[in-house]
Scaffold this motif. Sequence first.
Motif, short mmCIF file in Angstrom:
data_model
loop_
_atom_site.label_atom_id
_atom_site.label_comp_id
_atom_site.label_asym_id
_atom_site.label_seq_id
_atom_site.Cartn_x
_atom_site.Cartn_y
_atom_site.Cartn_z
N ALA A 174 34.91 39.53 39.28
CA ALA A 174 34.85 38.41 40.08
C ALA A 174 35.04 36.80 39.55
O ALA A 174 35.81 36.20 40.10
N SER A 175 34.61 36.84 38.34
CA SER A 175 34.64 35.65 37.50
C SER A 175 36.34 35.49 36.93
O SER A 175 36.86 34.34 36.91
N ILE A 176 36.84 36.59 36.75
CA ILE A 176 38.42 36.35 36.53
C ILE A 176 39.02 36.05 37.54
O ILE A 176 40.07 35.27 37.32
N ILE A 177 38.75 36.33 38.56
CA ILE A 177 39.68 36.04 39.69
C ILE A 177 39.44 34.82 40.15
O ILE A 177 40.20 34.09 40.59
N SER A 178 38.19 34.28 40.09
CA SER A 178 37.68 33.06 40.30
C SER A 178 38.48 31.96 39.60
O SER A 178 38.77 30.68 39.88
N SER A 179 38.61 32.33 38.19
CA SER A 179 39.35 31.45 37.40
C SER A 179 40.92 31.45 37.15
O SER A 179 41.50 30.40 36.70
N THR A 180 41.41 32.68 37.69
CA THR A 180 42.81 32.92 37.53
C THR A 180 43.66 32.87 38.84
O THR A 180 44.53 32.61 38.78
N ARG A 181 42.87 33.53 39.81
CA ARG A 181 43.41 33.54 41.36
C ARG A 181 44.57 34.39 41.28
O ARG A 181 45.75 33.70 41.56
N PRO A 182 44.78 35.56 40.85
CA PRO A 182 45.99 36.28 40.71
C PRO A 182 46.40 36.94 42.28
O PRO A 182 45.41 36.89 43.05
N PHE A 183 47.64 37.33 42.48
CA PHE A 183 47.78 38.13 43.82
C PHE A 183 47.07 39.38 43.85
O PHE A 183 46.55 39.77 44.88
N GLY A 184 46.87 39.85 42.69
CA GLY A 184 46.15 41.43 42.51
C GLY A 184 45.35 41.52 41.33
O GLY A 184 45.69 40.74 40.41
N VAL A 185 44.58 42.52 41.38
CA VAL A 185 43.95 43.04 40.26
C VAL A 185 44.02 44.55 39.89
O VAL A 185 44.35 45.46 40.80
N ASP A 186 44.35 44.98 38.65
CA ASP A 186 44.62 46.40 38.25
C ASP A 186 43.54 46.70 37.69
O ASP A 186 43.28 45.91 36.42
N VAL A 187 43.03 47.98 37.57
CA VAL A 187 41.97 48.48 36.63
C VAL A 187 42.08 49.92 36.42
O VAL A 187 42.53 50.53 37.22
N SER B 100 54.77 31.67 38.24
CA SER B 100 55.90 32.71 38.65
C SER B 100 56.08 32.69 40.07
O SER B 100 55.15 32.38 40.75
N PRO B 101 57.46 32.78 40.36
CA PRO B 101 57.66 32.54 41.95
C PRO B 101 57.28 34.06 42.58
O PRO B 101 57.40 34.18 43.74
N LEU B 102 56.96 35.07 41.87
CA LEU B 102 56.73 36.55 42.17
C LEU B 102 55.35 36.54 42.21
O LEU B 102 54.45 36.10 41.21
N PRO B 103 54.74 37.40 42.87
CA PRO B 103 53.21 37.69 42.94
C PRO B 103 53.04 38.48 41.42
O PRO B 103 53.79 39.06 40.86
N VAL B 104 51.83 38.08 40.97
CA VAL B 104 51.40 38.64 39.71
C VAL B 104 49.97 39.33 39.82
O VAL B 104 49.06 38.77 40.48
N LEU B 105 50.07 40.52 39.49
CA LEU B 105 49.04 41.26 39.41
C LEU B 105 48.28 41.24 37.89
O LEU B 105 49.12 41.49 37.08
N LEU B 106 46.89 41.15 37.96
CA LEU B 106 46.45 41.16 36.48
C LEU B 106 45.51 42.11 35.95
O LEU B 106 44.75 42.74 36.79
N ALA B 107 45.98 42.67 34.78
CA ALA B 107 45.10 43.83 34.44
C ALA B 107 44.77 43.62 32.63
O ALA B 107 45.08 42.42 32.30
N GLY B 108 43.95 44.49 32.26
CA GLY B 108 43.49 44.22 31.03
C GLY B 108 41.89 44.11 30.86
O GLY B 108 41.49 42.81 31.32
N GLY B 109 41.07 44.96 30.46
CA GLY B 109 39.60 45.03 30.48
C GLY B 109 38.69 44.49 31.72
O GLY B 109 37.86 43.95 31.46
N LEU B 110 39.51 44.61 32.92
CA LEU B 110 38.65 44.19 34.14
C LEU B 110 37.71 45.28 34.27
O LEU B 110 38.03 46.68 34.10
N ASN B 111 36.73 44.99 34.77
CA ASN B 111 35.52 45.79 35.29
C ASN B 111 34.67 45.26 36.44
O ASN B 111 34.98 43.92 36.66
#
Length: 241
Positions: free
Chosen positions: A184-197, A168-179
Amino acid sequence: MWDRNKKHTRIKLCLFEYLEAAYEASNCGADALGFHILQSNKENWIVKVQKFRKIISYLPENIEKVLLIDYDLNIIAECMNTVLFDSIQLYPDCSHHEICELRSKINRPIKILKVMSAQSHENSPPDFEDYISKYSESVDSFLLDSCKEGGSGKVADLSVCSKIINISPLPVLLAGGLNPQNVASIISSTRPFGVDVETGVSTYIKGIGLIKNLAKCYEFVSEVKNIDHILKGKNIQNDYN
C-alpha cells in the motif's frame, strides 16, 4: 488488464506450478498470473510447457496468463504456440526487428512486458531514458524489478522507480520485495500501472522451496484494492477543492 482508462492498480501474482494453487489464485481478485520457464529451472522447458498447457486450460478466460521466460526467441515462440499464454515477460535484450519477428512467429496477438532493472548498470543501454526509448515502440509495457533476475525479495530504490514510471510512455508494473505489509505504501508513493509479487505471497518450505501461500495472495490483493479506494477518494477530494 490493459485498458488504461481503468485507473485501478493491476495485480500480477507470480510463480505457479500446480493447478490447485493457480485455480484458487485466479479467483482472488488478481488481474494476472505468472508462470516461469527459466533456464535456471530444474525441469526441462519442454516438460514445463506441457504441464502449463494443462493448467492454463482450466483457468478463467478473464485472468491474464503471463509467461516469464529467458530462453532464445525461437523457444519462446514455440512455448507460446503450444500454450495459450496471453503475455510474455521478456528477459532477453532484443532489437526492434527481433521483437517484431517474435510476434510474427506467434499465431495470435499477444502482449510483451519487457523486464527492466531499477539498477541502471543491469540494463542495456544503462541509461533509463535510452532503455525506455529503445523498447517503447516494440513492447506493450515494462516490468520494473529491483534487479534483472527477479525473485530477489528486495525493494528497489523507490525514487528511481517513481522517475521511471513518470517518464515511461508505456504502463509500468513494479516488482521487487512487495508483500501485503508494504504494497500500500509503495503504491501510494510511486503510483505504478500495476504491481507484481512472487516471494511476498509465498512460503519457504525446507526441502521443497517456495510454494504459493494463498492466504498471503488474498491479503495482498485486499491491500492493493484498499489503497486504490483511499487514493481514489483523495483524488476526488482534490478535484473538488
